[in-house]
Design an enzyme around this catalytic site. Structure first.
Site, short mmCIF file in Angstrom:
data_model
loop_
_atom_site.label_atom_id
_atom_site.label_comp_id
_atom_site.label_asym_id
_atom_site.label_seq_id
_atom_site.Cartn_x
_atom_site.Cartn_y
_atom_site.Cartn_z
N SER A 16 0.83 -1.21 0.00
CA SER A 16 0.00 0.00 0.00
C SER A 16 0.86 1.26 0.00
CB SER A 16 -0.93 -0.01 1.22
OG SER A 16 -1.85 -1.08 1.14
N ASP A 86 -5.51 -1.30 -5.13
CA ASP A 86 -4.94 -1.90 -3.93
C ASP A 86 -5.84 -3.03 -3.43
OD1 ASP A 86 -2.92 -2.10 -2.06
OD2 ASP A 86 -3.88 -0.75 -0.64
N GLU A 87 -5.27 -3.93 -2.64
CA GLU A 87 -5.98 -5.11 -2.11
C GLU A 87 -6.63 -5.89 -3.25
OE1 GLU A 87 -5.40 -5.76 0.82
OE2 GLU A 87 -5.00 -3.89 1.87
N GLN A 89 -6.19 -8.76 -4.31
CA GLN A 89 -6.49 -10.18 -4.09
C GLN A 89 -7.97 -10.41 -3.85
OE1 GLN A 89 -4.73 -8.32 -1.93
NE2 GLN A 89 -5.54 -8.59 0.14
#
Length: 253
Positions: A16, A86-87, A89
């Site tokens: 991040s 971001d994130e 996944q």
């Protein structure tokens, strides 16, 4: 040419932080972009770094369509040259395919950041699709560390300090400082369903930590190592999972 780049790594390796830095660098050169995030530990519509950096973002939900997001902004006269995701996944495989289409057909750069595998060492569906489709997959050079000092390669989930390998794939929490201090460990873990009335909240604290493969396989967390370090060791062997009650169910399964 626009690219789809996937920056991957374990928890606590600066994904991040890098996402925010890249966004800053591109904006400083006059490029227009959109920040996206999903299930950030700081809350919805946020990208946050453990270094204390934080900024607003568009929250990705099941109905989010990245193609429509870019089209809507460009239709309204906004410049969209890149996306910070971001994130990643937590994105669905279909959403990853939308990102690839945005790159190929709109020439928009996509920089995705995420964890590759979950607490069971299984690939997240979104991460798997990113690995399959990305123009580049880059492993972050900042190494997270296991409690033993070795490079951490696995993400572990703990319940009251004991590592678990079963449960829902997505359960947002934070990484507790693993310094052997039980109070600090408890204070920094996430209590499941903390929005429920107190009488309905399970008495289980769920946390995360990064482990080297050796201690992940042995199911030895920092909490367990701290407890064992205070006990008498009859033989001069390394701390092993056989000495840690929390690993008993795993070793006998």
């Amino acid at each position: 040419m626009a690219e789809l780049v996937f920056f991957s790594g374990t928890m606590d390796c600066g994904k991040s932080t890098l996402a925010l830095q890249m966004d800053h660098n591109h904006r400083a050169r006059g490029r227009g972009g959109v920040r996206f995030s999903c299930n950030d530990r700081a809350g919805d519509s946020t990208i946050s770094s453990r270094l204390g950096l934080q900024t607003d973002a568009v929250e990705v939900v099941d109905s989010t369509d990245f193609w429509d997001e870019v089209v809507a902004r460009r239709t309204n006269g906004l410049r969209v040259d890149y996306l910070i995701c971001d994130e990643a996944q937590f994105y669905s495989p279909v959403q990853v395919e939308q990102l690839a289409r945005v790159v190929d057909e709109m020439a928009v750069d996509v920089f995705a950041f995420g964890i590759t595998s979950d607490f069971r060492t299984r690939l997240f569906p979104g991460s798997q699709r990113l690995i399959e489709l990305a123009d580049k997959v880059q492993i972050l050079q900042v190494e997270a560390l296991c409690w033993c000092g070795r490079r951490a390669t696995q993400n572990a989930r703990t319940v009251n300090g004991i590592m678990v390998v079963e449960g829902d794939q997505v359960m947002v929490g934070d990484v507790a400082p693993q310094n052997g201090d039980d109070a600090a460990h408890t204070e920094n873990t996430l209590h499941v369903q903390e929005t429920l009335p107190m009488e309905a909240v399970p008495a289980q604290a769920v946390g995360y930590e990064t482990l080297c493969r050796r201690h992940y396989m042995r199911r030895v967390t920092a909490h367990g190592a701290h407890l064992m370090a205070g006990a008498d060791q009859p033989l001069p062997f390394d701390i092993d999972a056989c000495l840690w009650p929390g690993a008993g169910a795993v070793r006998h399964s």
